[in-house]
Design an enzyme around this catalytic site. Structure first.
Site, PDB file in Angstrom:
ATOM      1  CD  GLU A  21       5.226  38.492  64.041  1.00 44.52           C
ATOM      2  OE1 GLU A  21       4.734  39.532  63.457  1.00 44.52           O
ATOM      3  OE2 GLU A  21       6.094  37.764  63.708  1.00 44.52           O
ATOM      4  CG  HIS A  46       5.509  43.472  52.436  1.00 43.30           C
ATOM      5  ND1 HIS A  46       7.026  43.459  52.241  1.00 43.30           N
ATOM      6  CD2 HIS A  46       5.265  43.043  53.773  1.00 43.30           C
ATOM      7  CE1 HIS A  46       7.434  42.902  53.544  1.00 43.30           C
ATOM      8  NE2 HIS A  46       6.317  42.597  54.166  1.00 43.30           N
ATOM      9  CG  ASP A  61       9.997  38.886  63.013  1.00 40.34           C
ATOM     10  OD1 ASP A  61      10.070  39.968  63.226  1.00 40.34           O
ATOM     11  OD2 ASP A  61      10.020  38.497  61.629  1.00 40.34           O
ATOM     12  CD  GLU A  95       5.624  35.504  51.200  1.00 44.09           C
ATOM     13  OE1 GLU A  95       5.426  36.410  52.157  1.00 44.09           O
ATOM     14  OE2 GLU A  95       6.329  35.127  50.546  1.00 44.09           O
ATOM     15  CB  THR A 150      14.566  35.939  59.913  1.00 40.78           C
ATOM     16  OG1 THR A 150      13.219  36.338  60.197  1.00 40.78           O
ATOM     17  CG2 THR A 150      15.522  36.872  58.859  1.00 40.78           C
ATOM     18  CG  ASP A 202       9.000  32.672  67.739  1.00 39.45           C
ATOM     19  OD1 ASP A 202       9.623  32.559  66.607  1.00 39.45           O
ATOM     20  OD2 ASP A 202       7.921  33.181  67.896  1.00 39.45           O
ATOM     21  N   GLY A 204       5.699  35.505  56.347  1.00 40.85           N
ATOM     22  CA  GLY A 204       6.089  36.403  55.069  1.00 40.85           C
ATOM     23  C   GLY A 204       4.962  37.301  55.058  1.00 40.85           C
ATOM     24  N   GLY A 205       5.261  38.583  55.373  1.00 44.59           N
ATOM     25  CA  GLY A 205       4.380  39.720  55.507  1.00 44.59           C
ATOM     26  C   GLY A 205       3.592  39.565  54.232  1.00 44.59           C
ATOM     27  CE  LYS A 211       5.079  44.531  58.485  1.00 47.98           C
ATOM     28  NZ  LYS A 211       6.248  43.419  58.523  1.00 47.98           N
ATOM     29  CG  ASP A 247      12.733  33.181  64.277  1.00 53.01           C
ATOM     30  OD1 ASP A 247      12.686  33.724  63.304  1.00 53.01           O
ATOM     31  OD2 ASP A 247      12.033  33.288  65.198  1.00 53.01           O
TER      32      ASP A 247
HETATM   33  C1  XBP Z   1       8.123  35.915  60.951  1.00 46.06           C
HETATM   34  C2  XBP Z   1       7.196  36.292  59.838  1.00 46.06           C
HETATM   35  C3  XBP Z   1       7.569  37.582  59.302  1.00 46.06           C
HETATM   36  C4  XBP Z   1       6.897  38.866  59.932  1.00 46.06           C
HETATM   37  C5  XBP Z   1       6.997  39.866  58.986  1.00 46.06           C
HETATM   38  O1  XBP Z   1       8.138  34.479  61.084  1.00 46.06           O
HETATM   39  O2  XBP Z   1       6.449  35.445  59.530  1.00 46.06           O
HETATM   40  O3  XBP Z   1       6.767  37.664  58.111  1.00 46.06           O
HETATM   41  O4  XBP Z   1       5.943  38.748  60.781  1.00 46.06           O
HETATM   42  O5  XBP Z   1       7.967  40.087  58.263  1.00 46.06           O
HETATM   43  P1  XBP Z   1       9.561  33.874  61.522  1.00 46.06           P
HETATM   44  P2  XBP Z   1       7.794  40.749  56.772  1.00 46.06           P
HETATM   45  O6  XBP Z   1       9.878  34.457  63.053  1.00 46.06           O
HETATM   46  O7  XBP Z   1       9.197  32.440  61.852  1.00 46.06           O
HETATM   47  O8  XBP Z   1      10.846  34.049  60.598  1.00 46.06           O
HETATM   48  O9  XBP Z   1       6.591  41.574  56.693  1.00 46.06           O
HETATM   49  O10 XBP Z   1       9.112  41.342  56.519  1.00 46.06           O
HETATM   50  O11 XBP Z   1       7.541  39.430  55.783  1.00 46.06           O
HETATM   51 MG    MG Z   2       9.915  33.337  64.900  1.00 50.04          MG
END
Ligand code: XBP
Ligand code: MG
Length: 252
Positions: A17, A81, A10, A53, A121, A182, A50-51, A84, A8
Site C-alpha cells: 500500500e 488510474h 495487497d 473508487e 483481489t 489482511d 479499488g483505486g 497510476k 488476497d
Molecule cells: C486492495 C485495494 C486496491 C489497491 C489499489 O484491497 O483496495 O485498490 O489499494 O489497487 P484488497 P488499484 O487487498 O482488499 O484487494 O489502484 O489497482 O485498484
Molecule cells: Mg488486502
C-alpha cells in the site's frame, strides 16, 4: 480436505500500500492537481477498495476545487488510474515491494504437494502480474489456476463477488478452500463467499477486528514458531494451514 489456497494480494502477499500511495500521489502531481494523500488520509481511504473508487470517494467527500466537472469525472479518473497503474507497476518492477515472510515458501510447498493456488483481489491485473513476476519469476502467473482481479467483478470487496469468481474458476466448493486476507473488507468478502479465512494483519489493518476469521496472526511466518527456513518452512506452513482447515471440518 484442503484443496486450494486463495490469496488476497495487497497487504497479504506483500505490503504494497505504500507503493500504491506513492503511485497515486505521483499521478496526482503529473495531472496538475494539488492533492497529496498522507498516511492517515490513505488509511481512511483504504476503507474504499479499488483505486478508481477511492479517487471518486475522495472527490465526493472533499470537493477539491481542481477536480474535473462531474460530467467528465469518470473518464478523467479512469485515465489518471491508468497512469497510476503504470507508476505502481514500475515501482514494483524496480524492487520496491517484496513478498511477506513465508509467502514464497508456502506457494512453492503448495505447488509441490498439489494444493491448488488462486488469487482474489481488488487490485488491477497488471499490478498482480508485476508483483508475481518480479518476486517469483517469469512463469509465476501460471502458478495460479484462477486470478480474479480488479474490474473482473462489478462489486469489489467487501462484496463476495471476487472470491465467488475465483471459486467458479477453480471449480471447487468454498469449504474445500482456505482464503488468506489482511483486512476486514477482504475477510468479509471471503466469508461472504463461504470460504474459511486466515488473516495476517498488515501495516494499514493492524488495528482492525477480524470477527469470524479461522485464525489471526501478525505474519504467516508466526504460524511456525521454531527457526526453520526454505522448503522446510513452506511445508510446515502448509501443515499448519491444513490443520486449521481440518479443525473446521471437525467442528462441524
Ligand atoms: C486492495 C485495494 C486496491 C489497491 C489499489 O484491497 O483496495 O485498490 O489499494 O489497487 P484488497 P488499484 O487487498 O482488499 O484487494 O489502484 O489497482 O485498484
Ligand atoms: Mg488486502
Amino acid at each position: 480436505m484442503l484443496q486450494a489456497l486463495i490469496f488476497d494480494v495487497d497487504g497479504t502477499l506483500a505490503e504494497t500500500e505504500e507503493a500504491h500511495r506513492q503511485a497515486f500521489n505521483t499521478a496526482f502531481a503529473e495531472a496538475g492537481v494539488g492533492w497529496h494523500w498522507d498516511q492517515p488520509r490513505y488509511k481512511a481511504l483504504l476503507q474504499v477498495t479499488g483505486g478508481k473508487e477511492r479517487i471518486a470517494r475522495f472527490i465526493a467527500d472533499e470537493q477539491p476545487p481542481d477536480a474535473p466537472a462531474s460530467a467528465q469525472q469518470a473518464e478523467w479518473i479512469a485515465r489518471l488510474h491508468i497512469r497510476k497503474t503504470a507508476i505502481y507497476t514500475g515501482l514494483v518492477a524496480e524492487g520496491h515491494v517484496s513478498l511477506r515472510p513465508g509467502i514464497a515458501e508456502l506457494l512453492v510447498a503448495a505447488r509441490s504437494q498439489g494444493v491448488r493456488l488462486a488469487i482474489a483481489t481488488t487490485t488491477n491485473l497488471p499490478n498482480v502480474e508485476s508483483l508475481l513476476v518480479t518476486s517469483l519469476g517469469p512463469d509465476a502467473m501460471g502458478w495460479f489456476e484462477a486470478i480474479a482481479a480488479g474490474d473482473a467483478v462489478k462489486r469489489k470487496k467487501p462484496a463476495p463477488d471476487v472470491f465467488e469468481l475465483a471459486l467458479l474458476q477453480l471449480g471447487l466448493p468454498a469449504r474445500a478452500c482456505l482464503a488468506l486476507e489482511d483486512s476486514t473488507n477482504g475477510l468479509d468478502s471471503a466469508l461472504g463467499a463461504g470460504i474459511p479465512t486466515v488473516v495476517t494483519r498488515s501495516v494499514y489493518t493492524d488495528d482492525q477486528q477480524f470477527v469470524g476469521a479461522v485464525s489471526v496472526v501478525e505474519s504467516l511466518a508466526d504460524l511456525v514458531t521454531d527457526d526453520v527456513t526454505g522448503a522446510e518452512l513452506g511445508g510446515r506452513l502448509l501443515d499448519e494451514l491444513r490443520a486449521l482447515h481440518n479443525s473446521l471440518g471437525a467442528a462441524g
